[in-house]
Design a protein around this motif. Structure first.
Motif, short mmCIF file in Angstrom:
data_model
loop_
_atom_site.label_atom_id
_atom_site.label_comp_id
_atom_site.label_asym_id
_atom_site.label_seq_id
_atom_site.Cartn_x
_atom_site.Cartn_y
_atom_site.Cartn_z
N ASP A 286 1.03 -1.20 0.16
CA ASP A 286 0.07 0.11 0.09
C ASP A 286 0.76 1.33 0.04
N LEU A 287 1.02 1.93 -1.05
CA LEU A 287 1.88 3.03 -1.28
C LEU A 287 1.11 4.41 -0.70
N LEU A 289 1.61 8.20 -0.79
CA LEU A 289 2.21 9.06 -1.36
C LEU A 289 2.30 10.57 -0.30
N SER A 345 7.10 7.94 -1.82
CA SER A 345 5.89 7.06 -1.62
C SER A 345 6.46 6.00 -0.39
N ASN A 347 5.66 2.52 1.65
CA ASN A 347 4.65 1.33 1.55
C ASN A 347 4.25 0.95 2.92
N ASN A 457 1.40 4.70 -9.48
CA ASN A 457 0.72 3.62 -9.78
C ASN A 457 -0.65 3.81 -10.13
N GLU A 464 -2.90 -3.01 -4.81
CA GLU A 464 -2.49 -2.37 -3.25
C GLU A 464 -3.75 -2.75 -2.49
N PHE A 467 -6.30 2.61 -3.01
CA PHE A 467 -5.82 3.63 -3.95
C PHE A 467 -5.96 4.84 -3.66
N ASN A 470 -2.91 7.07 -3.13
CA ASN A 470 -2.00 7.30 -4.32
C ASN A 470 -1.90 8.62 -4.99
N ARG A 492 -7.68 9.22 -5.01
CA ARG A 492 -7.46 8.29 -5.90
C ARG A 492 -6.79 8.76 -7.13
#
Length: 493
Positions: A286-287, A289, A345, A347, A457, A464, A467, A470, A492
């Motif tokens: 799971d990124l 940002l 980013s 994780n 992404n 993930e 989203f 992200n 998103r």
């Protein structure tokens, strides 16, 4: 049998000698002229067709999947990054306006994908003048075909848009108290085709446009964790398709909050028998940002074009840069104004973030001397007050690695020496503002207030947990001397 083979061999040899004699015999001037004219006619036809567009599969010549002619044959266009601006360029060839369609609305393609990640501003003379990853470079499935619906006027265009947006939420049409959901066709409970129960009957969902966004809602609805795969398949068997056009934003708590087009006797485009299916898992990356870093590091820089030649190979500048290179012999001394910034980013999931392509399919880039593991890892868009894109950038995954990690976490991924690429749990992939393509070319953007959106992404190519962290949507104030990015909000892509 051996005698027969010998006879065939003799015939083939004789045929070769006959062909050779015909091709090498002396030709008269008239015969030479006729042959030359024939060859020239073929070359002229190919030159005339280069870059031409046609729409296939629609009810008329002005709607359908988009095909473009290049290098002597027709090929499809992938729907990654495909939007109404690109459709507008397509429909301009027919003197019409247009809107975009996605997910092979008019059927799967059987031809090669010529274009992927197409980004247009809307005023290009042809689709080939838009930014894209390069002729023939694509990892798209046959169902990911871009399309367009062209119409004669802006009013008709608005009518088409309104028809596309007339989807209702499932709970607005069905009594959810009598509706159930299940996965069927697998020996394990975490995967299978998606079936919905209503009026005493179980039925499947049409796979047209089925993505990880919809699959993630299914897994959440059934308390099975996160969506690892969104499948369009008959691997898990088939049943009557009773729902079409399902569309989720990916943060719904259950499927009934998603939109849909039709229920009951539905029409499902695409390959017969293929239905929506999912694979769920408890472990996913799971990124997250970091929007604060974007705000803090954003700044303008004027750079001479001779320093940007590597980046130009990646289509990281706006189209006027390439026009200057083509027309001006001293183009190297022209400058471009770049909005630079750092993107980081982290994780925050419970599994590693890995490229979706296997290592043997990564592309070596000679200019940068490293491998690209993903076609596009991040996108950067500048939008005006009307929501129209006025400038854009993209970031190929030059080096997806553990740049920084939280205390106690050991760095695992490094791109050196053809190393494995990825982002470990509690580690960050950081693109510093001084790296190639970590910018948006704003040379042609007028001073003013804009929306600046950064997304990692962006096409949900890698599964993930969610989203909606992200992308950062920010305010941008651009002047003749400086740029300020502020008020970023996560969402998103």
């Amino acid at each position: 049998m051996k005698t027969k083979l010998n006879e065939i061999a003799v015939i083939l040899i004789c045929g070769i000698f006959i062909i050779k004699e015909v091709l090498t015999k002396d030709l008269s001037e008239e015969e030479r002229a006729l042959r030359a004219a024939f060859v020239q006619k073929l070359l002229n036809k190919q030159k005339y067709l280069e870059g031409k567009i046609r729409l296939v599969g629609g009810s008329n010549d002005f709607e359908g999947n988009v095909y473009i002619y290049h290098a002597g044959r027709w090929g499809a266009v992938c729907d990654d990054s495909w939007d109404n601006a690109a459709a507008q360029v397509v429909c301009k060839a027919f003197n019409k306006t247009g809107v975009a369609t996605h997910g092979g609305k008019y059927g799967k393609t059987t031809r090669k994908f010529w274009m992927d990640d197409v980004v247009c501003q809307g005023d290009e003379k042809s689709l080939s003048h838009c930014v894209f990853t390069g002729w023939g470079f694509s990892d798209c499935e046959p169902s990911e075909v871009a399309g367009a619906i062209c119409s004669d006027s802006n009013n008709e265009k608005l009518d088409v848009l309104s028809n596309l947006e007339k989807k209702k939420r499932i709970h607005e049409v069905l009594d959810v108290k009598s509706v159930s959901l299940r996965l069927e066709g697998s020996k394990t409970p975490n995967e299978g085709r998606v079936e919905i129960y209503h009026n005493g009957t179980w039925g499947s969902i049409c796979a047209d446009g089925w993505t990880l966004y919809e699959a993630s809602v299914i897994c959440r609805h059934l308390a099975l964790g996160f969506a690892q795969q969104a499948l369009q398949t008959d691997y898990f068997g088939t049943s009557k398709v009773v729902m079409s056009g399902v569309e989720c934003s990916a943060n719904e708590s259950n499927l009934f909050l998603c939109a849909h087009e039709d229920f009951g006797d539905v029409t499902c485009p695409g390959e017969k028998g293929r239905v929506a299916a999912v694979v769920c898992t408890r472990r996913l990356a799971d990124l997250l940002l970091d929007s604060t870093v974007i705000e803090r590091t954003s700044h303008l820089q004027d750079v001479p074009m001779f320093q940007l030649q590597c980046a130009m190979e990646e289509n990281c500048l706006s189209k006027t840069a390439y026009e200057i290179k083509e027309k001006n012999p001293d183009w190297q001394y022209e400058t471009r104004r770049l909005l630079r910034f750092t993107a980081s980013s982290l994780n925050v999931g419970n599994d590693e973030f890995r490229p979706y392509l296997p290592k043997h399919l990564w592309q070596w880039h000679l200019c940068h001397m490293h491998y690209h593991s993903m076609e596009v890892f991040a996108t950067f868009d500048i939008l005006n007050m009307a929501g129209q894109r006025v400038a854009e950038g993209h970031k190929a995954s030059f080096c997806l690695e553990d740049n920084t990690c939280l205390p106690g976490v050991e760095r695992k991924y490094s791109c050196k020496n053809y190393g494995d690429q990825g982002v470990s749990v509690n580690c960050s992939d950081v693109y510093q503002y001084n790296i190639d393509c970590q910018w948006v070319d704003v040379t042609d953007v007028e001073p003013g207030d804009y929306t600046f959106k950064v997304a990692v992404n962006p096409h949900a190519r890698v599964a993930e947990q969610q989203f909606h962290n992200n992308a950062a949507t920010c305010q941008l104030r651009l002047t003749d001397t400086y740029a300020t990015v502020y008020g970023c909000v996560l969402g998103r892509p």
